[in-house]
Design an enzyme around this catalytic site. Sequence first.
Site, short mmCIF file in Angstrom:
data_model
loop_
_atom_site.label_atom_id
_atom_site.label_comp_id
_atom_site.label_asym_id
_atom_site.label_seq_id
_atom_site.Cartn_x
_atom_site.Cartn_y
_atom_site.Cartn_z
N HIS A 283 -1.93 -13.82 7.96
CA HIS A 283 -2.92 -12.94 7.34
C HIS A 283 -2.72 -11.54 7.92
O HIS A 283 -2.26 -11.37 9.05
CB HIS A 283 -4.34 -13.42 7.65
CG HIS A 283 -4.73 -14.66 6.91
ND1 HIS A 283 -4.77 -14.73 5.54
CD2 HIS A 283 -5.10 -15.89 7.37
CE1 HIS A 283 -5.15 -15.95 5.17
NE2 HIS A 283 -5.35 -16.67 6.26
N CYS B 4 -0.90 -9.41 4.08
CA CYS B 4 -1.65 -8.38 3.37
C CYS B 4 -1.70 -7.10 4.19
O CYS B 4 -1.57 -7.11 5.42
CB CYS B 4 -3.07 -8.84 3.07
SG CYS B 4 -3.19 -9.96 1.67
#
Length: 362
Positions: free
Chosen positions: A201, A245
């Site tokens: 992430h 991301c």
Amino acid sequence: MERLVHAALARLSEEERARCAFYLRGPQPARGARAELRGADGSPAQLAQRYAGRAAEVLREALGDMGRRDVREAQAGLEKAGAAAAPAAVPRTGEQQTRNQTSDTSFKGRTEQSDYDELDTYDMSKTRVAFLMCVTTGRRGAEKDIEVMNKWFDKYQFETPSGQCIDPNGKEILPALEEFRDQINQSEDEISCCLITLMSHGRSHGLIQGKDGDTVDLDDIFALFNNIQCPKLQEKPKIFIIQACRGGKEDHGVEEIEHEFKEADCTCNLIAIRRLPTASDYYVVYSTQKGYVSLRNTEKGSRMIEAMDEVFSEQGMKWHIGDLFTKINNNLVHETFSIHGCPVKETIVVESTLTKAVYFAP
């Protein structure tokens, strides 16, 4: 003229004569000369006889693609002078590779619009090392990404001296990379290239997360491998593939969607801002633009890794790293995915301070 070409070819090794045929198999042979040798067997006699009248032109192009400028220029000079004799003696393969690094650039099949005579290449003949970190908690499909990357580590002969960092907490990521860096510096082997893949992430401002949510700044990771902290990698390519991301925006594009469920590798909606470190020989690939989510399918894995697998399977043994990721990006931007039924697009971003070309072919 036929004798001139025959003699020039005789100066090359069997391997180099084979490359004459290989390099002219470009994907877009706009001129006939680049396709002339496609069916040739590489022997000097047959090459010279088969292309009577055009053999000199064909050979010049092949020699240019191979980096044998010495032979090409000698041939051109004799042609201009109208000489029927063979060109002056030139170094054979082993001597030429010592004097000119661009001789050892196998798999440089390219289009004729590019001038690769002037492009230096990194020496990739020594030890290649790789590091892989992947957070799997809360990232369904991440196991597929690990499988794909390990396949390419093996294919391109990358060693993983410190093993792999799978599903770490945030505070474990930087020490694992420091250990990897130290192993490089202490290695008795000469290192050709370093490839670091980080899949997790991500958040804004260049942060990636461990499975516990603790973050690491990518700038701190990049700094570990600069010319001061990792002198063993000075003037060696340092490649980073960041699958994470960089914010929470979604690029919905304008195309009709392909109804396929995807997840996003992010946990916030802040815009990511990061600057490439002031160090040489870095090549950093981000799976998405600043401020945007990165796409991952729960079955197929991350979309960038999936696109890499496809392109590397087709062209990885021939193309320079810049061309490979240009094609990967082209494939991605021409697909439309979806998040919960909403259309979304993905575009990779590359930042480079490379000074030479990188070819992965062993």
